[in-house]
Design a protein around this motif. Structure first.
Motif, PDB file in Angstrom:
ATOM      1  N   ALA A  58       9.290  49.083   9.416  1.00 18.75           N
ATOM      2  CA  ALA A  58       9.330  48.850  10.836  1.00 18.75           C
ATOM      3  C   ALA A  58       9.085  47.245  11.415  1.00 18.75           C
ATOM      4  N   GLN A  94      12.064  45.357  12.152  1.00 17.45           N
ATOM      5  CA  GLN A  94      13.033  46.207  13.359  1.00 17.45           C
ATOM      6  C   GLN A  94      12.079  46.470  14.510  1.00 17.45           C
ATOM      7  N   GLU A  95      12.630  46.511  15.712  1.00 14.34           N
ATOM      8  CA  GLU A  95      11.893  46.980  16.985  1.00 14.34           C
ATOM      9  C   GLU A  95      12.234  48.585  17.043  1.00 14.34           C
ATOM     10  N   CYS A  96      11.368  49.399  17.605  1.00 13.36           N
ATOM     11  CA  CYS A  96      11.572  50.626  17.654  1.00 13.36           C
ATOM     12  C   CYS A  96      11.283  51.119  19.318  1.00 13.36           C
ATOM     13  N   CYS A 122      10.637  54.062  12.083  1.00 19.98           N
ATOM     14  CA  CYS A 122      10.107  54.048  13.479  1.00 19.98           C
ATOM     15  C   CYS A 122       8.929  55.143  13.430  1.00 19.98           C
ATOM     16  N   GLN A 128       9.152  58.537  13.363  1.00 21.81           N
ATOM     17  CA  GLN A 128       9.544  59.760  13.647  1.00 21.81           C
ATOM     18  C   GLN A 128       9.565  60.700  12.514  1.00 21.81           C
TER      19      GLN A 128
END
Length: 156
Positions: free
Chosen positions: A34, A37-39, A86, A88
């Motif tokens: 993560a 990247q942005e979640c 992210c 999930q």
């Protein structure tokens, strides 16, 4: 879009959207990759407790969804939950039970015990405001046996 431009966009949206009555929620999560990247989501899973019964491992999570209006539920996973970058879950919960505090806008009861039994999650409540517990401190009664029949694990 570079990180610098992305950060500027986020800062601008953080100012503009609340003024329009909307909420924006970002959560950086340390699971997986993560950091690269942005979640953007309003779902958070926090492990409360795990239990091994026979050859199976069960995990009980506090699931908080939504922003700014939070909806809480207690979710049971087996096998142990796997998460994407992210944070999930990659599989659906075996069982889930909403946390209900009482009338909308008025908290009148608090969880005092979680019971995992027969593939279901039950929540016991108390109206004693002084005896309330933080979710991570609510005790769990595991009433599963190695012969407990659970629904097949679903993936999505």
């Amino acid at each position: 879009m570079g990180i610098s431009n992305y950060s500027k966009l986020i800062a601008a949206l953080a100012i503009i959207l609340p003024a329009m009555g909307l909420a924006l929620y970002f959560k950086a999560n340390s699971r997986g990759n993560a950091a690269s990247q942005e979640c953007l989501f309003g779902n958070i899973y926090e492990l409360l407790e795990s239990q091994k019964v026979g050859d199976n491992v069960y995990e009980l999570y506090l699931h908080v969804s939504g922003w700014p209006d939070r909806i809480e539920s207690i979710s049971l996973f087996s096998p142990p939950a796997s998460f994407d970058a992210c944070g999930q879950p990659l599989q659906k919960a075996l069982a889930s039970s909403p946390v209900e505090y009482g009338q909308e806008g008025k908290i009148v009861k608090w969880p005092i015990r979680f019971v995992v039994e027969g593939g279901a999650v039950k929540i016991r409540y108390s109206s004693d405001k002084d005896g309330r517990l933080a979710m991570e401190d609510v005790p769990v009664d595991w009433k599963l046996s190695s012969t407990t029949q659970l629904p097949p694990q679903l993936t999505h």
